[in-house]
Design a protein around this motif. Structure first.
Motif, PDB file in Angstrom:
ATOM      1  N   ASN A 156       0.849  -1.304  -0.087  1.00 17.98           N
ATOM      2  CA  ASN A 156       0.039   0.023  -0.063  1.00 17.98           C
ATOM      3  C   ASN A 156       0.881   1.395  -0.003  1.00 17.98           C
ATOM      4  OD1 ASN A 156      -2.516  -1.189   0.076  1.00 17.98           O
ATOM      5  ND2 ASN A 156      -2.709  -1.271   2.002  1.00 17.98           N
ATOM      6  N   VAL A 157       2.059   1.216   0.669  1.00 15.30           N
ATOM      7  CA  VAL A 157       2.878   2.347   0.849  1.00 15.30           C
ATOM      8  C   VAL A 157       3.711   2.353  -0.500  1.00 15.30           C
ATOM      9  CG1 VAL A 157       4.949   3.300   1.661  1.00 15.30           C
ATOM     10  CG2 VAL A 157       3.199   2.179   3.196  1.00 15.30           C
ATOM     11  N   ALA A 158       4.134   1.420  -1.174  1.00 13.07           N
ATOM     12  CA  ALA A 158       4.936   1.476  -2.382  1.00 13.07           C
ATOM     13  C   ALA A 158       4.019   1.920  -3.516  1.00 13.07           C
ATOM     14  CB  ALA A 158       5.414  -0.124  -2.540  1.00 13.07           C
ATOM     15  N   LYS A 159       2.838   1.682  -3.697  1.00  9.05           N
ATOM     16  CA  LYS A 159       1.859   1.884  -4.440  1.00  9.05           C
ATOM     17  C   LYS A 159       1.132   3.278  -4.403  1.00  9.05           C
ATOM     18  CE  LYS A 159       1.186  -0.282  -7.880  1.00  9.05           C
ATOM     19  NZ  LYS A 159       1.880  -0.537  -8.818  1.00  9.05           N
ATOM     20  N   ASP A 160       1.500   4.083  -3.309  1.00  6.09           N
ATOM     21  CA  ASP A 160       0.910   5.166  -3.041  1.00  6.09           C
ATOM     22  C   ASP A 160      -0.779   5.163  -2.574  1.00  6.09           C
ATOM     23  OD1 ASP A 160       3.389   6.883  -3.088  1.00  6.09           O
ATOM     24  OD2 ASP A 160       2.970   6.736  -4.911  1.00  6.09           O
ATOM     25  N   TYR A 161      -1.191   3.981  -2.116  1.00  3.72           N
ATOM     26  CA  TYR A 161      -2.372   3.938  -1.545  1.00  3.72           C
ATOM     27  C   TYR A 161      -2.544   4.598  -0.157  1.00  3.72           C
ATOM     28  CZ  TYR A 161      -2.697   0.389  -5.242  1.00  3.72           C
ATOM     29  OH  TYR A 161      -2.504  -0.213  -6.465  1.00  3.72           O
ATOM     30  N   THR A 162      -1.621   4.428   0.507  1.00  2.90           N
ATOM     31  CA  THR A 162      -1.495   5.043   1.815  1.00  2.90           C
ATOM     32  C   THR A 162      -0.318   5.861   1.929  1.00  2.90           C
ATOM     33  OG1 THR A 162      -0.119   3.238   3.000  1.00  2.90           O
ATOM     34  CG2 THR A 162      -2.648   3.335   3.045  1.00  2.90           C
ATOM     35  N   VAL A 163      -0.465   7.122   2.645  1.00  2.17           N
ATOM     36  CA  VAL A 163       1.059   7.715   2.801  1.00  2.17           C
ATOM     37  C   VAL A 163       2.031   7.071   3.672  1.00  2.17           C
ATOM     38  CG1 VAL A 163       1.904   9.791   3.629  1.00  2.17           C
ATOM     39  CG2 VAL A 163      -0.503   9.823   2.598  1.00  2.17           C
ATOM     40  N   PHE A 164       1.491   6.327   4.654  1.00  2.00           N
ATOM     41  CA  PHE A 164       2.310   5.468   5.553  1.00  2.00           C
ATOM     42  C   PHE A 164       1.549   4.276   6.230  1.00  2.00           C
ATOM     43  CE2 PHE A 164       0.977   8.464   8.578  1.00  2.00           C
ATOM     44  CZ  PHE A 164       0.449   7.857   9.684  1.00  2.00           C
ATOM     45  N   SER A 165       1.989   3.332   6.604  1.00  3.07           N
ATOM     46  CA  SER A 165       1.363   2.208   7.149  1.00  3.07           C
ATOM     47  C   SER A 165       1.911   1.794   8.491  1.00  3.07           C
ATOM     48  CB  SER A 165       1.057   1.011   6.073  1.00  3.07           C
ATOM     49  OG  SER A 165       0.201   1.180   5.023  1.00  3.07           O
ATOM     50  N   ILE A 166       1.331   1.115   9.369  1.00  5.30           N
ATOM     51  CA  ILE A 166       1.754   0.597  10.547  1.00  5.30           C
ATOM     52  C   ILE A 166       1.839  -0.898  10.319  1.00  5.30           C
ATOM     53  CG2 ILE A 166       1.561   0.664  13.071  1.00  5.30           C
ATOM     54  CD1 ILE A 166       2.258   3.272  12.052  1.00  5.30           C
ATOM     55  N   GLY A 167       3.013  -1.623  10.527  1.00  8.25           N
ATOM     56  CA  GLY A 167       3.281  -2.760  10.244  1.00  8.25           C
ATOM     57  C   GLY A 167       3.375  -3.495  11.830  1.00  8.25           C
ATOM     58  N   GLY A 168       3.629  -4.565  11.872  1.00  9.91           N
ATOM     59  CA  GLY A 168       4.168  -5.301  12.920  1.00  9.91           C
ATOM     60  C   GLY A 168       5.325  -6.045  12.722  1.00  9.91           C
ATOM     61  N   ASP A 169       6.219  -6.117  13.374  1.00  5.39           N
ATOM     62  CA  ASP A 169       7.720  -6.993  13.173  1.00  5.39           C
ATOM     63  C   ASP A 169       8.002  -7.649  14.418  1.00  5.39           C
ATOM     64  OD1 ASP A 169      10.385  -7.649  13.110  1.00  5.39           O
ATOM     65  OD2 ASP A 169      10.559  -6.007  11.289  1.00  5.39           O
ATOM     66  N   THR A 170       7.929  -9.313  14.195  1.00  4.56           N
ATOM     67  CA  THR A 170       8.487  -9.939  15.368  1.00  4.56           C
ATOM     68  C   THR A 170      10.018 -10.691  14.835  1.00  4.56           C
ATOM     69  OG1 THR A 170       6.215 -10.614  15.478  1.00  4.56           O
ATOM     70  CG2 THR A 170       7.608 -12.224  16.375  1.00  4.56           C
ATOM     71  N   GLY A 171      10.059 -11.043  13.546  1.00  7.44           N
ATOM     72  CA  GLY A 171      11.214 -11.643  12.967  1.00  7.44           C
ATOM     73  C   GLY A 171      11.880 -11.038  11.922  1.00  7.44           C
ATOM     74  N   GLY A 172      11.118  -9.895  11.542  1.00 12.08           N
ATOM     75  CA  GLY A 172      11.281  -9.464  10.175  1.00 12.08           C
ATOM     76  C   GLY A 172      10.334  -8.833   9.397  1.00 12.08           C
ATOM     77  N   SER A 173       9.288  -8.921  10.064  1.00  8.27           N
ATOM     78  CA  SER A 173       8.014  -8.765   9.197  1.00  8.27           C
ATOM     79  C   SER A 173       7.656  -7.459   8.768  1.00  8.27           C
ATOM     80  CB  SER A 173       6.824  -9.107  10.097  1.00  8.27           C
ATOM     81  OG  SER A 173       6.732 -10.718  10.514  1.00  8.27           O
ATOM     82  N   ILE A 174       8.464  -6.339   9.126  1.00  9.60           N
ATOM     83  CA  ILE A 174       8.331  -5.041   8.670  1.00  9.60           C
ATOM     84  C   ILE A 174       9.541  -5.029   7.596  1.00  9.60           C
ATOM     85  CG2 ILE A 174       8.619  -2.691   8.895  1.00  9.60           C
ATOM     86  CD1 ILE A 174       7.108  -2.857  11.508  1.00  9.60           C
ATOM     87  N   ARG A 175      10.630  -5.458   8.057  1.00 11.23           N
ATOM     88  CA  ARG A 175      11.892  -5.022   7.183  1.00 11.23           C
ATOM     89  C   ARG A 175      11.832  -5.897   6.012  1.00 11.23           C
ATOM     90  NH1 ARG A 175      15.382  -7.328  11.827  1.00 11.23           N
ATOM     91  NH2 ARG A 175      13.437  -8.149  12.761  1.00 11.23           N
ATOM     92  N   GLN A 176      11.488  -7.147   6.007  1.00  8.07           N
ATOM     93  CA  GLN A 176      11.764  -8.087   4.728  1.00  8.07           C
ATOM     94  C   GLN A 176      10.604  -7.580   3.671  1.00  8.07           C
ATOM     95  OE1 GLN A 176       9.218 -10.475   3.491  1.00  8.07           O
ATOM     96  NE2 GLN A 176      10.584 -12.106   3.448  1.00  8.07           N
ATOM     97  N   PRO A 177       9.250  -7.222   4.142  1.00  9.95           N
ATOM     98  CA  PRO A 177       8.565  -6.749   2.904  1.00  9.95           C
ATOM     99  C   PRO A 177       8.916  -5.334   2.534  1.00  9.95           C
ATOM    100  CG  PRO A 177       7.317  -6.929   5.116  1.00  9.95           C
ATOM    101  CD  PRO A 177       8.547  -7.844   5.174  1.00  9.95           C
ATOM    102  N   ALA A 178       9.527  -4.633   3.350  1.00 13.75           N
ATOM    103  CA  ALA A 178       9.805  -3.270   2.901  1.00 13.75           C
ATOM    104  C   ALA A 178      11.006  -3.513   1.975  1.00 13.75           C
ATOM    105  CB  ALA A 178      10.396  -2.449   4.276  1.00 13.75           C
ATOM    106  N   GLY A 179      11.919  -4.451   2.198  1.00 12.81           N
ATOM    107  CA  GLY A 179      12.817  -4.430   1.140  1.00 12.81           C
ATOM    108  C   GLY A 179      12.391  -5.083  -0.079  1.00 12.81           C
ATOM    109  N   TYR A 180      11.557  -5.946  -0.063  1.00 13.39           N
ATOM    110  CA  TYR A 180      10.852  -6.627  -1.166  1.00 13.39           C
ATOM    111  C   TYR A 180      10.129  -5.563  -2.139  1.00 13.39           C
ATOM    112  CZ  TYR A 180      11.732 -11.721   0.154  1.00 13.39           C
ATOM    113  OH  TYR A 180      11.988 -12.969   0.406  1.00 13.39           O
TER     114      TYR A 180
END
Length: 466
Positions: A156-180
């Motif tokens: 949603n952030v990458a496609k500009d559907y949202t300006v920012f989003s709030i994720g949750g990271d337990t073992g990489g769940s924000i960092r890995q999709p951000a990288g992808y």
């Protein structure tokens, strides 16, 4: 400094765009999107909030920096009156009775939530395919996975559907999709942001964090959400980070990297080559780069999943259809529990529950679970030693590029190993930021506890250097 939040704020203040128009445009994009990022739209409430912002501006009242800014929420956060499904069958009709602290702080600042975002069910996955709403598609190539578990938030952030989003990271769940998906994603220091109101996966490593397209937007949102919370005893006090404090790199002198990450046979040759090229560019600026020794990646993965599975088995034991959730009646109470949980949890969630119960069971807990806890302490001690030598640790986000949709479901072990470079920093409870430079899936920069300011400062430096 680049900031979508500041740009939109100025447009609202100057009456170049109305908040209602801004929100409506983003809602239409979310409705039409073909990436499976939406679990539920918050259309009525979003438009009502936008109208209030427009009324304030029309009356000549000042609005806050986040007031009227549209954002998305991973569907594991409680927001009162909204469906909070965790992308699962068992909670597909569950409505939140209260709002998570981190989200409430954003609401208090005037930000407008548009969407509850698709994710791996209960955060169990690294691809956002373990969901009743269908696999989230990568923003760059829709044939590939979006990463997980915060895949919908990243896309949603990458496609500009949202300006920012709030994720949750337990073992990489924000960092890995951000990288992808080629954006920024921050896992803060454990405890910097309250976990109250997030559905727990592994309580000892769960972190609330923002995803955005700019470093400045990460800083703004982080400041708003940070701070102690009486409802979460693990929270810590933190100092606000100013824009000026992260605008120059005059304090970062030494950078380290784990050579066993780079010498690992599992790493994609192109990611390895690009990472080493990035290291050379950093060296060329006069910063000293040190090779560091660390635990092998398979040790990190096994330690993390031992602890995470144990904690998720405990946390999800409450979901049996008795108090809430999709109850399926059996012939007796025991049968009801069994059928309800068997039919309503995904295969991946059941795999983690069974694994967690195994490592906690009599005869196994001493040999497996307690050993995992001991290893976690050793990992934390190793980090403390490293940060006496270096200011920042840099690493690839993932050893490989995103797989095709469907491949991860065929090979759960490969999915677990995709977290090889992220889980160690979770076990150490360290702040870690994905930046969209350096390799095909970005770079991961990590600091000592409570050093988010250093991370953001170094991210600005990398933006100009790589």
């Amino acid at each position: 400094m680049d900031s979508q939040i500041k740009q939109l704020h100025q447009q609202l203040v100057n009456k170049e765009i109305s908040c209602t128009t801004l929100v409506q445009e983003r809602l239409e994009l979310l409705k039409k999107n073909a990436y499976n990022t939406v679990n539920s739209l918050l259309e009525d409430s979003a438009l009502a909030l936008a109208a209030k912002v427009d009324a304030k501006i029309a009356n000549g009242e000042e609005i806050g920096l986040l007031e009227g800014i549209p954002f998305g929420i991973k569907d594991v956060y409680m927001v009162q009156g909204t469906y909070t499904t965790a992308s699962s069958d068992i909670l597909k009709n569950y409505k939140s009775a209260y709002t998570a602290t981190a989200i409430q702080k954003l609401l208090d600042a005037g930000a407008i939530p548009l969407v509850k975002e698709n994710c791996d069910s209960f955060g169990h996955g690294s691809s956002s395919e373990n969901t009743i709403f269908g696999a989230v598609k990568n923003a760059i190539n829709p044939e590939l996975v979006a990463g997980g578990s915060s895949g919908g938030s990243a896309v949603n952030v990458a496609k500009d559907y949202t300006v920012f989003s709030i994720g949750g990271d337990t073992g990489g769940s924000i960092r890995q999709p951000a990288g992808y998906n080629n954006i920024y994603g921050l896992k803060p220091t454990y405890g910097r942001i309250s976990r109250y109101g997030i559905m727990a996966y592994a309580s000892s490593t769960d972190c609330v964090g923002p995803l955005a397209k700019t470093i400045e937007d990460i800083r703004i949102v982080l400041n708003v959400m940070s701070g102690k919370d009486g409802k979460d005893q693990t929270t810590i006090a933190s100092t606000e980070i100013s824009e000026q404090a992260i605008s120059n790199n005059n304090t970062i002198k030494t950078v380290g990297y784990f050579k066993n990450f780079i010498e690992n046979e599992a790493i994609d040759p192109k990611i390895k080559a690009d990472f080493l090229a990035s290291i050379e560019k950093i060296k060329a600026t006069g910063i000293e780069v040190k090779e560091l020794d660390f635990f092998k990646s398979d040790t990190l993965v096994s330690t993390y999943y031992t602890i995470a599975m144990a904690e998720t088995a405990s946390n999800l034991s409450r979901l049996d259809g008795t108090n809430y959730g999709n109850r399926i009646e059996g012939e007796n109470l025991k049968d009801t529990y069994s059928i309800t949980r068997s039919e309503n949890f995904s295969e991946e969630s059941k795999r983690r529950i069974v694994g967690g119960n195994q490592v906690l069971s009599q005869g196994f807990s001493d040999e497996i679970y307690l050993k995992g806890l001991a290893l976690r302490d050793q990992i934390s001690a190793n980090f403390e030693k490293d940060f006496k030598e270096v200011d920042i640790i840099i690493s690839p986000v993932t050893p490989n590029t995103p797989p095709k949709i469907g491949d991860s479901l065929k090979d759960p072990l490969a999915m677990y190993l995709s977290d090889a470079y992220t889980v160690g920093f979770s076990l150490g409870q360290l702040p870690t930021l994905t930046v969209p430079q350096g390799t095909a899936t970005g770079l991961q920069i990590t600091g000592a506890k409570n050093k988010e300011q250093t991370l953001l400062k170094f991210a600005n430096f990398l933006k100009e250097t790589i």
